[in-house]
Design a protein around this motif. Structure first.
Motif, PDB file in Angstrom:
ATOM      1  N   VAL A 292      -1.353  11.254   5.257  1.00  0.00           N
ATOM      2  CA  VAL A 292      -2.269  10.126   5.160  1.00  0.00           C
ATOM      3  C   VAL A 292      -2.521   9.595   6.555  1.00  0.00           C
ATOM      4  O   VAL A 292      -1.721   9.759   7.461  1.00  0.00           O
ATOM      5  CB  VAL A 292      -1.679   9.012   4.270  1.00  0.00           C
ATOM      6  CG1 VAL A 292      -1.538   9.482   2.851  1.00  0.00           C
ATOM      7  CG2 VAL A 292      -0.349   8.543   4.815  1.00  0.00           C
TER       8      VAL A 292
ATOM      9  N   GLU B 187      -2.571   6.693   8.938  1.00  0.00           N
ATOM     10  CA  GLU B 187      -1.960   5.366   9.007  1.00  0.00           C
ATOM     11  C   GLU B 187      -2.930   4.348   9.585  1.00  0.00           C
ATOM     12  O   GLU B 187      -3.702   4.645  10.481  1.00  0.00           O
ATOM     13  CB  GLU B 187      -0.698   5.403   9.885  1.00  0.00           C
ATOM     14  CG  GLU B 187       0.402   6.300   9.338  1.00  0.00           C
ATOM     15  CD  GLU B 187       1.642   6.223  10.212  1.00  0.00           C
ATOM     16  OE1 GLU B 187       1.703   5.311  11.041  1.00  0.00           O
ATOM     17  OE2 GLU B 187       2.535   7.074  10.055  1.00  0.00           O
TER      18      GLU B 187
ATOM     19  N   TRP C 193       8.147   6.827  -2.231  1.00  0.00           N
ATOM     20  CA  TRP C 193       6.943   5.993  -2.221  1.00  0.00           C
ATOM     21  C   TRP C 193       7.258   4.663  -1.521  1.00  0.00           C
ATOM     22  O   TRP C 193       8.115   3.905  -1.960  1.00  0.00           O
ATOM     23  CB  TRP C 193       6.475   5.715  -3.652  1.00  0.00           C
ATOM     24  CG  TRP C 193       5.881   6.931  -4.309  1.00  0.00           C
ATOM     25  CD1 TRP C 193       6.527   7.924  -4.975  1.00  0.00           C
ATOM     26  CD2 TRP C 193       4.502   7.234  -4.332  1.00  0.00           C
ATOM     27  NE1 TRP C 193       5.658   8.870  -5.418  1.00  0.00           N
ATOM     28  CE2 TRP C 193       4.378   8.471  -5.046  1.00  0.00           C
ATOM     29  CE3 TRP C 193       3.331   6.643  -3.843  1.00  0.00           C
ATOM     30  CZ2 TRP C 193       3.162   9.091  -5.268  1.00  0.00           C
ATOM     31  CZ3 TRP C 193       2.122   7.261  -4.080  1.00  0.00           C
ATOM     32  CH2 TRP C 193       2.040   8.475  -4.772  1.00  0.00           C
TER      33      TRP C 193
ATOM     34  N   GLU D   7       0.875  -1.176   0.000  1.00  0.00           N
ATOM     35  CA  GLU D   7       0.000   0.000   0.000  1.00  0.00           C
ATOM     36  C   GLU D   7       0.906   1.219   0.000  1.00  0.00           C
ATOM     37  O   GLU D   7       1.272   1.761   1.042  1.00  0.00           O
ATOM     38  CB  GLU D   7      -0.911  -0.021   1.225  1.00  0.00           C
ATOM     39  CG  GLU D   7      -1.864  -1.212   1.224  1.00  0.00           C
ATOM     40  CD  GLU D   7      -2.821  -1.177   2.406  1.00  0.00           C
ATOM     41  OE1 GLU D   7      -2.831  -0.143   3.119  1.00  0.00           O
ATOM     42  OE2 GLU D   7      -3.543  -2.163   2.616  1.00  0.00           O
TER      43      GLU D   7
ATOM     44  N   ALA E 297      -1.963   6.268  -7.941  1.00  0.00           N
ATOM     45  CA  ALA E 297      -1.476   6.317  -6.560  1.00  0.00           C
ATOM     46  C   ALA E 297      -1.687   7.685  -5.968  1.00  0.00           C
ATOM     47  O   ALA E 297      -1.590   8.706  -6.657  1.00  0.00           O
ATOM     48  CB  ALA E 297       0.001   5.964  -6.511  1.00  0.00           C
ATOM     49  N   GLU E 298      -1.984   7.751  -4.713  1.00  0.00           N
ATOM     50  CA  GLU E 298      -2.275   9.007  -4.030  1.00  0.00           C
ATOM     51  C   GLU E 298      -0.975   9.703  -3.683  1.00  0.00           C
ATOM     52  O   GLU E 298      -0.156   9.190  -2.914  1.00  0.00           O
ATOM     53  CB  GLU E 298      -3.075   8.728  -2.760  1.00  0.00           C
ATOM     54  CG  GLU E 298      -3.494  10.006  -2.029  1.00  0.00           C
ATOM     55  CD  GLU E 298      -4.265   9.701  -0.758  1.00  0.00           C
ATOM     56  OE1 GLU E 298      -4.606  10.636  -0.034  1.00  0.00           O
ATOM     57  OE2 GLU E 298      -4.507   8.496  -0.507  1.00  0.00           O
TER      58      GLU E 298
ATOM     59  N   GLN F 131       2.485   4.827  -0.386  1.00  0.00           N
ATOM     60  CA  GLN F 131       2.132   6.228  -0.133  1.00  0.00           C
ATOM     61  C   GLN F 131       3.418   7.031  -0.193  1.00  0.00           C
ATOM     62  O   GLN F 131       4.476   6.549   0.205  1.00  0.00           O
ATOM     63  CB  GLN F 131       1.490   6.389   1.241  1.00  0.00           C
ATOM     64  CG  GLN F 131       0.189   5.595   1.400  1.00  0.00           C
ATOM     65  CD  GLN F 131      -0.267   5.554   2.845  1.00  0.00           C
ATOM     66  OE1 GLN F 131       0.487   5.885   3.742  1.00  0.00           O
ATOM     67  NE2 GLN F 131      -1.496   5.126   3.056  1.00  0.00           N
ATOM     68  N   GLN F 132       3.324   8.246  -0.663  1.00  0.00           N
ATOM     69  CA  GLN F 132       4.513   9.091  -0.697  1.00  0.00           C
ATOM     70  C   GLN F 132       4.662   9.809   0.639  1.00  0.00           C
ATOM     71  O   GLN F 132       3.785  10.538   1.068  1.00  0.00           O
ATOM     72  CB  GLN F 132       4.440  10.119  -1.834  1.00  0.00           C
ATOM     73  CG  GLN F 132       5.760  10.856  -2.029  1.00  0.00           C
ATOM     74  CD  GLN F 132       5.711  11.833  -3.180  1.00  0.00           C
ATOM     75  OE1 GLN F 132       4.723  12.569  -3.293  1.00  0.00           O
ATOM     76  NE2 GLN F 132       6.726  11.844  -4.027  1.00  0.00           N
ATOM     77  N   ARG F 133       5.821   9.582   1.274  1.00  0.00           N
ATOM     78  CA  ARG F 133       6.090  10.182   2.577  1.00  0.00           C
ATOM     79  C   ARG F 133       7.541  10.613   2.630  1.00  0.00           C
ATOM     80  O   ARG F 133       8.361  10.252   1.774  1.00  0.00           O
ATOM     81  CB  ARG F 133       5.815   9.173   3.692  1.00  0.00           C
ATOM     82  CG  ARG F 133       4.390   8.639   3.693  1.00  0.00           C
ATOM     83  CD  ARG F 133       4.121   7.797   4.898  1.00  0.00           C
ATOM     84  NE  ARG F 133       4.389   8.531   6.151  1.00  0.00           N
ATOM     85  CZ  ARG F 133       4.102   8.093   7.370  1.00  0.00           C
ATOM     86  NH1 ARG F 133       3.526   6.920   7.519  1.00  0.00           N
ATOM     87  NH2 ARG F 133       4.381   8.807   8.432  1.00  0.00           N
TER      88      ARG F 133
ATOM     89  N   THR G 238       0.350  12.128  -1.676  1.00  0.00           N
ATOM     90  CA  THR G 238       0.216  12.997  -0.510  1.00  0.00           C
ATOM     91  C   THR G 238       1.016  12.434   0.641  1.00  0.00           C
ATOM     92  O   THR G 238       1.221  11.234   0.761  1.00  0.00           O
ATOM     93  CB  THR G 238      -1.259  13.139  -0.096  1.00  0.00           C
ATOM     94  OG1 THR G 238      -1.323  13.938   1.089  1.00  0.00           O
ATOM     95  CG2 THR G 238      -1.878  11.766   0.232  1.00  0.00           C
ATOM     96  N   GLU G 239       1.480  13.324   1.498  1.00  0.00           N
ATOM     97  CA  GLU G 239       2.232  12.882   2.666  1.00  0.00           C
ATOM     98  C   GLU G 239       1.333  12.784   3.876  1.00  0.00           C
ATOM     99  O   GLU G 239       1.629  12.104   4.829  1.00  0.00           O
ATOM    100  CB  GLU G 239       3.368  13.858   2.963  1.00  0.00           C
ATOM    101  CG  GLU G 239       4.464  13.849   1.909  1.00  0.00           C
ATOM    102  CD  GLU G 239       5.624  14.706   2.336  1.00  0.00           C
ATOM    103  OE1 GLU G 239       5.620  15.149   3.489  1.00  0.00           O
ATOM    104  OE2 GLU G 239       6.540  14.928   1.528  1.00  0.00           O
TER     105      GLU G 239
ATOM    106  N   ASP H 210       5.515   1.524   1.601  1.00  0.00           N
ATOM    107  CA  ASP H 210       4.469   1.037   2.502  1.00  0.00           C
ATOM    108  C   ASP H 210       4.966   1.254   3.930  1.00  0.00           C
ATOM    109  O   ASP H 210       5.865   0.536   4.419  1.00  0.00           O
ATOM    110  CB  ASP H 210       4.186  -0.445   2.247  1.00  0.00           C
ATOM    111  CG  ASP H 210       2.972  -0.949   3.024  1.00  0.00           C
ATOM    112  OD1 ASP H 210       2.797  -0.513   4.180  1.00  0.00           O
ATOM    113  OD2 ASP H 210       2.229  -1.804   2.490  1.00  0.00           O
TER     114      ASP H 210
END
Length: 903
Positions: A633, A635, A512, A472, A627-628, A474-476, A630-631, A514
């Motif tokens: 998100v 959790e 990006w 899953e 893909a979303e 996510q960009q963080r 956003t940072e 998980d």
């Protein structure tokens, strides 16, 4: 042409018939001169020679029986010389009389083998026989054992000029003279019949029925007759009998020992087989030894059954050899017949040369068929080997899985103990303390979560194996993400004095990934680093980036790994260090799978004693368009082990109770729980490693030790062995707590010396009752032996050595009036306090009283057993003043030394 053909056939038939009837003449002839054949021992010699000769069909043996007549035996050997036999074997009746004719044969170039009895010359080729001196010596040494070093002996020989009698007496006399309590009262040695020596023996025993403890006779036949005489006089149970020969048969050596008629017989092998073997080496010009001494030993009730069984087995094998020889002879005759038949067949084949071409063709076809069969065999063999290899791999994989799930079951036991034990404790409470109950529920909740984490990890691995685990992404900010995880360990690092640093040249790094899965990866690896890094060490986490990938290095200077452990670090079913938690191996396997899901790699570099570095390589992933990006998100919640500072057990315990207990448990929660429970009844010293536990044991000399088995570095089994093998601590009871509940582990713990073995999860009440019972047993033993300090045989076996050494040390220094506890403890290599506690634990007396009681017993013995004056005895037992000795003696016994001596 027809006439020529008939002539050729006639010639061939004549040659064939002649070959069928031809017998091979023996290549070697051996002459054997036997001094007598009227006893089973010499019959066995001849039988063994014949058996051995059956292996040499090219040889034959001529046997001559002299019937114990020297002149007859001389004539037999002269005949052998005249016949020019190839080799002579002689069993001399009397060595001196037979020596000249033996030397004559040797000088004329005929090899001579002397068996059984030696001659007083070196002019012979080889000697085969047992040492009669050693036979006598063995009999003497065994007589000492039978008589416990004290008794009177009667020896009977049967030939004053016979070398066996002379040598056996010499060996027997030498052995007896080594023991001052043994005496040979009479030695009869004559050329007499059974009736003659039997009458002498019977007359001697009638005159002195109580003065003979043992009779040594030079052969078993005489020993049997001796038993009958003793039985007739009613002395068969008093007098012990030793014979010589060890033959097998009714009323012979082994039969007499088995029936209890004689106490022992000395094995005197005949040497028949060995004589033939040496003879064949000589005749075939092979290397041989001139002196061939045969083995001799004592046969008594302990080993007679084994000897009889071996003889029976040998007898069966010999019968089998006979059958095989007969079969070989039959096969030889068949072979001879078939060989001649083959000659005839070949002769006729010469007449059918026209069939040669056909036979050649058939041979070629057969070769082709064999080649095809060989190729097929190779293919089948290759398939068989491949099937075996795959089967072995499958078997190994199954064993690894079973072993892994067994280990996981063990891993569940500790948290289960910390759930079940507090729960049982709450259920058995009569009144509830809210604070204590809350702490128990917190402990239960924490360990329930720990079990849940293990189960979740197993399920996640199962999903990975099934291909159902998905990322899953996510960009963080990866740097902020890693830094947050490292920050969670700050308190732990501060508590353990570990240098924890996160090194990165970047301030932010959008990436990006998980978050849930990488959190578990970093958390597992950093947790492992803390587990295996000692206090004062360092753990550094660094992050580097290039165009294609990101590298995260997690390095420590801890204990490191061996090459095998490093190569299999991520193997789910491998467990290099048996004392490491299985959560570690499971976490690393899962971490590798999560990194691989990110299309990355994880590597490990480690050296034993120098530390470990894990390298995580993550490629820069281009996410899908959906893909979303956003940072911020939300959790998904997931379980992660709560970090807690290391609990340092308090080893300085106030001495509030009568008994002290050392608790060794590496699980902090269980350590703290048990310590709180035990502190209500015992002075409790709690530590987390076996090494620290050993220090506290030597420091406190506790009354009882409780230890886990699965400990870092030294395990509980090794610690128990160390405790039981050290005389300072060997008296202390040990209880082992473990997740290893199998019978094999319990047996291993018992072998190590553990007094009790309790499997996790355990019942707290059972543990407390075990402690109570062991302490009460130790106290009962101490009270029981408090008045028996000079009788170490009453103490349990593992404590005898210490008490014996201690009393020997007192005995050595008993004349020293300045003998003190400090001097004794220094001699024993232990502190004054350790010696005091050891003696008190075993005897319920202090060291000073122990020394005083020992001196008193020594003085009593001297007063009764010697003619020394009271003053001499006082000085000999370490008293400077005889009058003080008298006062001391009277206080202890209510009698003066003189009154004690005269009582």
């Amino acid at each position: 042409m027809k006439r020529i053909f008939q002539i050729l056939i006639s010639i061939f038939v004549l040659v064939w018939l002649n070959a069928c009837h031809r017998k091979s003449e023996p290549a070697f002839t051996i002459g054997f001169s036997q001094c007598g054949m009227d006893d089973r021992w010499r019959v066995e010699m001849v039988e063994s020679m014949n058996r051995e000769l059956s292996f040499y069909p090219e040889s034959s043996m001529i046997l001559k029986d002299a019937r114990w007549n020297n002149q007859t035996q001389i004539n037999d050997i002269e005949n052998f010389i005249a016949q020019k036999v190839d080799l002579i074997i002689v069993s001399p009746n009397e060595s001196l009389i037979l020596q000249p004719v033996i030397e004559k044969a040797f000088q004329q170039g005929i090899p001579v083998i002397v068996v059984d009895r030696r001659i007083y010359s070196s002019q012979f080729t080889a000697f085969v026989g047992a040492s009669n001196y050693l036979v006598g010596k063995n009999a003497g040494e065994y007589a000492n054992i039978l008589l416990n070093g004290k008794g009177h002996i009667l020896e009977i020989g049967f030939g004053p000029t016979s070398t066996p009698s002379i040598d056996r007496h010499a060996g027997f006399l030498h052995a007896i003279n080594q023991h001052t309590g043994l005496h040979i009262d009479e030695y009869y040695n004559r050329n007499w019949s059974q009736e003659q020596w039997g009458a002498v023996l019977k007359d001697y025993l009638k005159k002195k029925p109580t003065s003979v403890d043992l009779i040594f006779l030079h052969n078993d036949r005489s020993a049997n007759h001796c038993y009958k005489i003793c039985k007739e006089l009613g002395l068969e149970k008093k007098i012990k009998i030793i014979g010589v020969d060890g033959s097998v048969g009714e009323d012979l050596g082994l039969d007499l020992v088995q029936k209890g008629k004689i106490n022992a017989t000395i094995l005197y092998p005949s040497g028949g087989e060995e004589a033939i073997q040496i003879a064949m080496k000589i005749l075939k010009k092979q290397p041989y030894h001139k002196e061939n001494e045969l083995f001799s030993t004592v046969i008594d009730a302990k080993n007679v059954s084994i000897m009889l069984a071996q003889h029976q087995k040998i007898k069966e094998q010999q019968e089998d050899i006979k059958r095989q020889v007969t079969k070989i002879q039959d096969l030889t005759r068949i072979f001879s017949f078939q060989r001649n038949t083959l000659y005839l067949t070949l002769f006729f084949l010469l007449m059918v040369l026209s069939l040669g071409g056909v036979l050649f063709y058939l041979l070629r076809e057969k070769q082709k068929s064999n080649l095809i069969l060989e190729q097929q065999n190779h293919a089948i063999l290759a398939q068989k080997n491949e099937i075996e290899r795959i089967s072995q791999l499958a078997k190994q994989a199954t064993e690894d899985k079973l072993r892994f799930y067994s280990y996981i079951s063990h891993e569940f036991r500790t948290p289960l103990s910390l759930i079940l034990t507090p729960t049982e404790d709450i259920l058995h409470r009569k009144s509830g303390d809210v604070k204590e109950t809350r702490q128990a529920f917190q402990l239960i909740y924490k360990n329930a979560n720990r079990l849940l984490r293990l189960v979740d990890q197993l399920l996640e691995l199962r999903k990975v194996d099934a291909g159902k685990m998905e990322l899953e992404l996510q960009q963080r900010d990866l740097i902020a993400f890693v830094k947050e995880i490292v920050t969670d360990f700050n308190l732990k690092a501060k508590t353990q004095h570990i240098d924890l640093q996160f090194i990165c040249p970047f301030k932010t790094l959008p990436f990006w990934f998980d978050a849930e899965k990488l959190d578990k990866v970093f958390f597992n690896i950093i947790s492992n680093a803390f587990k295996y890094t000692p206090e004062g060490g360092s753990i550094h986490i660094s992050l580097l980036k290039n165009i294609e990938k990101i590298e995260i290095l997690i390095s420590d200077n801890g204990i490191g790994m061996s090459k095998e452990e490093k190569d299999r670090a991520f193997d789910l079913f491998y467990r290099g260090n048996q004392n490491i938690s299985l959560g570690t191996g499971l976490g690393l396997a899962l971490s590798r799978e999560f990194v691989c899901l990110h299309q990355g790699e994880i590597e490990v570099d480690s050296q034993k004693g120098k530390g470990t570095t894990f390298k995580i390589i993550l490629p820069i992933i281009n996410p899908s368009p959906n893909a979303e990006a956003t940072e911020k998100v939300v959790e998904k919640p997931y379980l992660r082990e709560v970090l807690e500072p290391k609990v340092v057990a308090d080893t300085e315990t106030l001495q509030l109770h009568d008994n002290t207990v050392v608790l060794i448990e590496d699980n902090q929660d269980l350590n703290l729980f048990l310590r709180k429970k035990l502190e209500n009844s015992y002075n409790t010293v709690a530590v987390e490693t076996a090494e620290k536990g050993w220090e506290e044991i030597l420091k406190n000399i506790p009354d009882l030790i409780i230890s886990d088995v699965m400990l870092p570095e030294m395990d509980g089994f090794s610690l128990t062995q160390k405790i039981k093998n050290d005389f300072r601590t060997s008296h202390i009871p040990v209880i082992l707590l473990t997740a290893k509940g199998q019978m094999e582990s319990q047996i291993e713990g018992t072998k190590a010396g553990a007094d009790a073995y309790i499997a996790k999860p355990f019942n707290q009440q059972l543990l407390e009752e075990k402690i109570k019972g062991l302490l009460e047993n130790r106290d009962r033993m101490r009270r029981r032996f408090s008045s028996e300090i000079t009788n170490p045989s009453q103490i349990q076996k593992n404590e005898r050595k210490f008490l014996v050494e201690f009393e020997l040390l007192i005995e050595k220094n008993i004349k020293d009036s300045s003998l003190s506890v400090e001097k004794l403890s220094k001699e024993l290599g232990m502190s004054r306090v350790q010696l005091f506690r050891k003696i008190s634990a075993l005897t319920n007396k202090n060291v000073t009283d122990y020394i005083a009681d020992f001196k008193l017993l020594k003085a009593k013995a001297l007063l009764k057993e010697s003619d020394k004056t009271i003053a001499e005895i006082a000085y000999e037992t370490g008293f400077n003043n005889p009058s003080y000795f008298t006062t001391f003696f009277k206080q202890k016994t209510h009698q003066t030394p003189s009154e004690w001596r005269n009582s």
